[in-house]
Design an enzyme around this catalytic site. Sequence first.
Site, mmCIF file in Angstrom:
data_model
loop_
_atom_site.group_PDB
_atom_site.id
_atom_site.type_symbol
_atom_site.label_atom_id
_atom_site.label_comp_id
_atom_site.label_asym_id
_atom_site.label_seq_id
_atom_site.Cartn_x
_atom_site.Cartn_y
_atom_site.Cartn_z
ATOM 1 N N LYS A 179 0.931 -1.186 -0.110
ATOM 2 C CA LYS A 179 0.070 0.040 0.172
ATOM 3 C C LYS A 179 0.693 1.052 0.081
ATOM 4 C CE LYS A 179 -3.775 2.341 2.653
ATOM 5 N NZ LYS A 179 -4.657 2.324 3.853
ATOM 6 N N LYS A 232 -1.904 -1.426 -4.034
ATOM 7 C CA LYS A 232 -2.924 -0.119 -4.073
ATOM 8 C C LYS A 232 -2.237 1.085 -3.812
ATOM 9 C CE LYS A 232 -5.947 2.002 -0.673
ATOM 10 N NZ LYS A 232 -6.500 1.887 0.783
ATOM 11 N N SER A 258 -10.319 5.755 -4.645
ATOM 12 C CA SER A 258 -11.162 7.127 -4.982
ATOM 13 C C SER A 258 -10.663 8.038 -5.754
ATOM 14 C CB SER A 258 -11.296 7.380 -3.316
ATOM 15 O OG SER A 258 -9.946 7.864 -2.718
HETATM 16 C C1 PBG Z 1 -7.498 2.969 5.540
HETATM 17 C C2 PBG Z 1 -7.826 2.909 4.042
HETATM 18 C C3 PBG Z 1 -7.682 4.081 3.060
HETATM 19 C C4 PBG Z 1 -8.153 3.538 1.805
HETATM 20 C C5 PBG Z 1 -8.849 2.195 1.941
HETATM 21 N N1 PBG Z 1 -8.410 1.922 3.470
HETATM 22 C C6 PBG Z 1 -7.201 5.479 3.480
HETATM 23 C C7 PBG Z 1 -5.708 5.480 3.702
HETATM 24 O O1 PBG Z 1 -4.828 4.862 3.839
HETATM 25 O O2 PBG Z 1 -5.604 6.924 3.913
HETATM 26 C C8 PBG Z 1 -8.091 4.275 0.873
HETATM 27 C C9 PBG Z 1 -9.177 3.760 -0.494
HETATM 28 C C10 PBG Z 1 -9.491 4.726 -1.531
HETATM 29 O O3 PBG Z 1 -8.888 5.953 -1.568
HETATM 30 O O4 PBG Z 1 -10.239 4.431 -2.185
HETATM 31 N N2 PBG Z 1 -6.362 2.878 6.025
#
Ligand code: PBG
Length: 307
Positions: A179, A232, A258
């Site tokens: 991630k 991701k 998103s």
């Molecule tokens: C929680 C999480 C996030 C996303 C999924 N789980 C946000 C982050 O890490 O700040 C992002 C998903 C998206 O942008 O669609 N930690």
Amino acid sequence: MRALVRETRLSPENFIYPLFVVPGEGRRREVPSMPGVYQLSVDEAVQEARLANAEGISGVLLFGLPDNKDDVGSAAFDPEAPVQSAVRALKLEVPDLLVVTDVCLCEYTSHGHCGILIDDEIENDGTVEQLTRAALSHASAGADIVAPSDMMDGRVGRIREALDAGGFVNTAIMSYAAKYCSAFYGPFRDAADSAPAFGDRRSHQMDPANAAEALREVALDLDEGADIVMVKPAVTYLDVIARVKEEFGVPTAAYHVSGEYAMLKAAAARGWIDERRAMLETLTAIRRAGADIIITYYAREAARALA
Ligand code: PBG
């Protein structure tokens, strides 16, 4: 002829559809930066999931917005919180649909960080204990898959151990293994009310410049017992998806996040792109790179386009 020789197939079976669950009843509020995405109360989430299931989508991924937040994210393991209530309702009312839960603290902490803070720094091991409590509460509500998204070290192993000890041997783990610290999560943080009050997530999310590190992160999570690994975001990391799939050959998910969704929506709203084609081309590219599973806000629209 093109269909006959096509190398990559895109199907609603590949999709997981994220839902944002809020307290209350009859609530359905559109997220301004994510047209077509809503914050939903449990009853509305069940309705949405029923439609997704009818369209052939494999599962939903649940995020929760709790009533109250504190500095250690206690609402993450409250059995009556929106996510746990939604899991129970979904397993009862849409039993064929897979229910995946996001396991993180950022939606539940008053400061918006993904863990417990000591002197404004995330304390890894104490955070892992909180995450494990959250995963166990999701599993006991009936979640099929728990998906830790926090990027703490050692959380997959600890969650696996606790699930097994708790008798949840069949609950799978989809780890957000690679991630990245990405600008493309911006709209999500509006949807989930999870933006950090200060600082950023660079202490635990990956540097976008690194790919070999992603392979090490995936190897660690697999060693600890992850069943599915995730990369991701998706589109800016297609090379990472391809390398992960090639190197490990395990079920691989990609999160079309998103910001990636919002960009297509914004351009389409201005008439600058053909949304249907851009959506299907994007999702096909993610599959072609090697993702077996795509987590996408476009799941329902794409399922309808493919029908
Ligand atoms: C929680 C999480 C996030 C996303 C999924 N789980 C946000 C982050 O890490 O700040 C992002 C998903 C998206 O942008 O669609 N930690």
